[in-house]
Design a protein around this motif. Structure first.
Motif, PDB file in Angstrom:
ATOM      1  N   ARG A  26       0.828  -1.208   0.000  1.00  0.00           N
ATOM      2  CA  ARG A  26       0.000   0.000   0.000  1.00  0.00           C
ATOM      3  C   ARG A  26       0.863   1.259   0.000  1.00  0.00           C
ATOM      4  O   ARG A  26       0.529   2.251  -0.667  1.00  0.00           O
ATOM      5  CB  ARG A  26      -0.908   0.001   1.235  1.00  0.00           C
ATOM      6  CG  ARG A  26      -2.129  -0.876   1.119  1.00  0.00           C
ATOM      7  CD  ARG A  26      -3.017  -0.758   2.346  1.00  0.00           C
ATOM      8  NE  ARG A  26      -2.380  -1.316   3.527  1.00  0.00           N
ATOM      9  CZ  ARG A  26      -2.894  -1.245   4.745  1.00  0.00           C
ATOM     10  NH1 ARG A  26      -4.030  -0.609   4.950  1.00  0.00           N
ATOM     11  NH2 ARG A  26      -2.275  -1.792   5.784  1.00  0.00           N
ATOM     12  N   ARG A  64       0.622   4.174  -2.852  1.00  0.00           N
ATOM     13  CA  ARG A  64       0.249   5.562  -2.542  1.00  0.00           C
ATOM     14  C   ARG A  64       1.333   6.533  -3.006  1.00  0.00           C
ATOM     15  O   ARG A  64       1.023   7.618  -3.524  1.00  0.00           O
ATOM     16  CB  ARG A  64      -0.014   5.711  -1.048  1.00  0.00           C
ATOM     17  CG  ARG A  64      -1.294   5.024  -0.590  1.00  0.00           C
ATOM     18  CD  ARG A  64      -1.495   5.085   0.914  1.00  0.00           C
ATOM     19  NE  ARG A  64      -1.779   6.443   1.386  1.00  0.00           N
ATOM     20  CZ  ARG A  64      -2.051   6.731   2.651  1.00  0.00           C
ATOM     21  NH1 ARG A  64      -2.084   5.759   3.570  1.00  0.00           N
ATOM     22  NH2 ARG A  64      -2.310   7.985   3.012  1.00  0.00           N
ATOM     23  N   LEU A 118      -6.125   0.570   1.055  1.00  0.00           N
ATOM     24  CA  LEU A 118      -5.515   1.359  -0.014  1.00  0.00           C
ATOM     25  C   LEU A 118      -6.459   2.453  -0.497  1.00  0.00           C
ATOM     26  O   LEU A 118      -6.064   3.620  -0.633  1.00  0.00           O
ATOM     27  CB  LEU A 118      -5.130   0.449  -1.179  1.00  0.00           C
ATOM     28  CG  LEU A 118      -4.637   1.169  -2.441  1.00  0.00           C
ATOM     29  CD1 LEU A 118      -3.336   1.919  -2.169  1.00  0.00           C
ATOM     30  CD2 LEU A 118      -4.472   0.198  -3.602  1.00  0.00           C
ATOM     31  N   CYS A 132      -5.176  -5.750   0.234  1.00  0.00           N
ATOM     32  CA  CYS A 132      -5.291  -4.571   1.116  1.00  0.00           C
ATOM     33  C   CYS A 132      -6.133  -3.480   0.462  1.00  0.00           C
ATOM     34  O   CYS A 132      -5.893  -2.286   0.660  1.00  0.00           O
ATOM     35  CB  CYS A 132      -3.902  -4.020   1.444  1.00  0.00           C
ATOM     36  SG  CYS A 132      -2.725  -5.247   2.054  1.00  0.00           S
TER      37      CYS A 132
END
Length: 619
Positions: A290, A294, A325, A321
């Motif tokens: 994640r 990002r 996320l 995830c």
């Protein structure tokens, strides 16, 4: 440099397809680098610019100080006419350099129906179509993409192929080329190709020759050089967090098919749908963290100004995830009003809460892929979802205000009956009725898009015959006759194109003459409905005495040699046959990410592991 004069640009429909110099493109002087690489998707600009793989390779290559990568796409019909009339060669977008002056010309082969475009682009570039006719001064023609798991129908047009994930291979190939060049190009073109064959994941077709028995059946591939491996296994990126990837996408001047940021969550899929080549060939699943995603999202939005982002993968909703996320991304971009979308939704993992949060900025329709109309048929293909899963998903969506749902299906799957075909219409009607039950009124819009099944190499159904044209069309009419509700819109694919795709998908090198003849007669942009001319292909098969039905109209024997098995994604033939047998009995095989190893052999063969939720799982 090719000159784009005002009268030339005014003579074509979309001149911005050819002008280049978009935001974030890379322009280098060729005299300042040791290697030049023209990257191509052999389709029109709007399609080619949407290809994620080429976007990644473009940035990865251009980060090297010694290499320049540029783009070239297939000129549309109007531009081709002008180029041929004016004697203009095919040129790159960045520097408008004739493509024949590059060191490499790389084609991303996304689907079989662009093969004639490859030939047309080579001809426009002034590069001999047949690899054996290219002299020392021509670029090396490279192929990659999904079609590399059976490239034999076009093997004679290419110098080499990259099997697997390009960013894991191209750096080594370029370094090898630069070293060979600095050594004075010993042994010429063939000397480089023999060296290249020593790189894991590189297939050089000229170092192999197919053999056929007295009946004309393929019986094996003979190596002509000891440097050529008996099996070329795909290369994979083992650590997606550590891998180089796209950070500054090029921003086009005109609308393209996927005109948004594309954030790749992970590679691979282990759901095991038995019709799906990607699900077998792209194994194993390797997720990005994640935190990495990002950070990448931040860089790409800052570099482009896009306010839309697609979370892409073969089955994006399977990202372990995903909820966390999405929450993180929405927090990161709350002030910028960036919208997020999942291009593919699994019925059994659909979360209405997640979908609702993702579409706070822009609300669009929902898309699901049941693939088949009955549970029996879904079990045959190992889809692993039920009608109840679908109705639960759409009920939740309708309660939240959605009205439009698109459903994807296939016709012609192995063991399919008329009851299975009619089941598609019944399932669509169930969705329409579900809307009325949930909302108390009518107003739903259900679109069913139905494609024709094409057996592919390295799938459990690679042994199966494809339906005839007459049978496909009969099933299409049968389905249409059972759709009575005006809320249901029925779209279906041209079965003639699917039949030809079936021939090319499991063909051998003897088809290269057919492809060449069809192109010579005028075939190009065969994947475009308004440009496909079946007569060119039928005449080509007839002129060369090649029986198309031999390739897609017959069932293969269990032990029949296949012309594609010397290039491999690592999945074991025995596993595929076992999966075929499970399918014939309607038995399900679980996802290895959620249970035990199913024995496909990819992980041990390629020395790679599943990466799920940031944890490695040895297989």
């Amino acid at each position: 440099m090719v000159s784009l004069t005002p009268d030339l640009l005014q003579a074509v429909m979309k001149p911005a397809r050819y002008t280049g110099h978009e935001w974030n493109c890379s322009v280098k002087r060729h005299e300042d680098v040791a290697c030049t690489f023209a990257l191509s998707m052999p389709d029109v600009y709007e399609v080619g610019m949407s290809n994620l793989g080429l976007k990644i390779l473009y940035e990865v290559l251009n980060r090297r100080q010694d290499t320049s990568a540029e783009r070239v796409y297939a000129p549309w019909i109007d531009m081709e006419e002008e180029m041929r009339r004016r004697g203009l060669p095919l040129f790159s977008l960045e520097t408008r350099t004739p493509v024949r002056d590059f060191d490499f010309l790389g084609f991303s082969l996304q689907y079989e129906m662009i093969y004639t475009n490859v030939l047309n682009m080579l001809d426009l570039a002034g590069i001999p179509v047949w690899a054996e006719e290219r002299g020392e001064d021509f670029p090396f023609v490279v192929g990659g993409g999904p079609c590399v798991y059976n490239v034999e129908p076009v093997a004679d047009f290419f110098d080499l192929f990259v099997i697997g994930e390009g960013e894991a291979v191209l750096g080594e190939l370029v370094s090898l080329f630069i070293a060979w060049k600095h050594e004075g190009k010993p042994d010429g073109r063939n000397g480089f190709l023999r060296r290249a064959a020593g790189i894991s994941g590189i297939y050089v077709p000229s170092l192999y020759v197919p053999r056929y028995d007295e009946n004309g059946d393929f019986c094996g591939m003979e190596r002509l050089d000891e440097t050529a491996p008996s099996v070329v296994y795909k290369r994979v990126v083992k650590d997606m967090d550590a891998a180089e990837t796209m950070e500054k996408p090029i921003v086009p001047y005109i609308g393209i098919v996927h005109d948004r940021v594309m954030l790749e969550l992970f590679r691979g899929c282990s759901r095991g749908c038995r019709f799906c080549q990607a699900g077998m060939a792209y194994r194993p699943v390797r997720e990005r963290s994640r935190e990495k995603l990002r950070a990448l999202a931040r860089k790409m939005v800052d570099a482009t100004g896009y306010d839309e982002m697609s979370l892409t993968s073969l089955s994006s909703a399977d990202y372990s995830c995903l909820d966390g996320l999405v929450d993180g991304l929405m927090e990161d971009f709350a002030r910028e009003k960036v919208s997020f979308s999942l291009p593919s939704l699994r019925i059994d993992s659909f979360s209405i809460g997640l979908a609702d949060r993702m579409q706070q900025v822009r609300k669009s329709g929902l898309t699901f892929a049941p693939e088949a109309g009955t549970q029996r048929m879904r079990d045959v293909i190992n889809k692993g979802v039920t009608e109840e899963n679908l109705l639960d998903a759409v009920s939740a969506a309708f309660r939240k205000g959605w009205k439009a749902v698109k459903l994807y299906f296939m016709l012609g799957l192995p063991t399919e009956t008329d009851e299975d075909v009619i089941g598609i219409a019944k399932l669509a009607k169930e969705v329409v009725d579900c809307y009325q039950r949930v909302t108390g009124k009518r107003g739903a819009k259900v679109t069913i898009s139905v494609s024709c099944f094409v057996p592919k190499a390295f799938t459990p159904f690679q042994w199966e015959a494809q339906d005839s044209l007459a049978e496909f069309e009969r099933k299409q009419h049968l389905l249409k006759a059972h759709i009575h509700d005006r809320a249901i819109q029925f779209n279906y694919h041209d079965a003639r194109v699917s039949r030809l795709e079936g021939v090319l998908a499991r063909g051998d090198r003897r088809l290269s003459r057919v492809i060449h003849e069809a192109w010579r007669r005028g075939a190009r942009f065969d994947g475009w409905t308004d440009q496909f001319h079946e007569a060119y292909w039928l005449d080509a098969f007839a002129a060369l005495g090649v029986d198309a039905d031999y390739y897609n109209g017959r069932k293969r024997a269990q032990d029949e040699p296949f012309p594609w098995e010397h290039t491999s994604p690592g999945v074991a033939r025995a596993f595929l046959w076992t999966e075929r047998e499970h399918g014939m009995r309607g038995e399900l095989t679980p996802d290895c990410r959620r249970g035990h190893c199913t024995g496909c052999s990819v992980c041990p063969t390629l020395d790679v592991s599943v990466v799920d939720g940031g944890q490695n799982h040895e297989r």
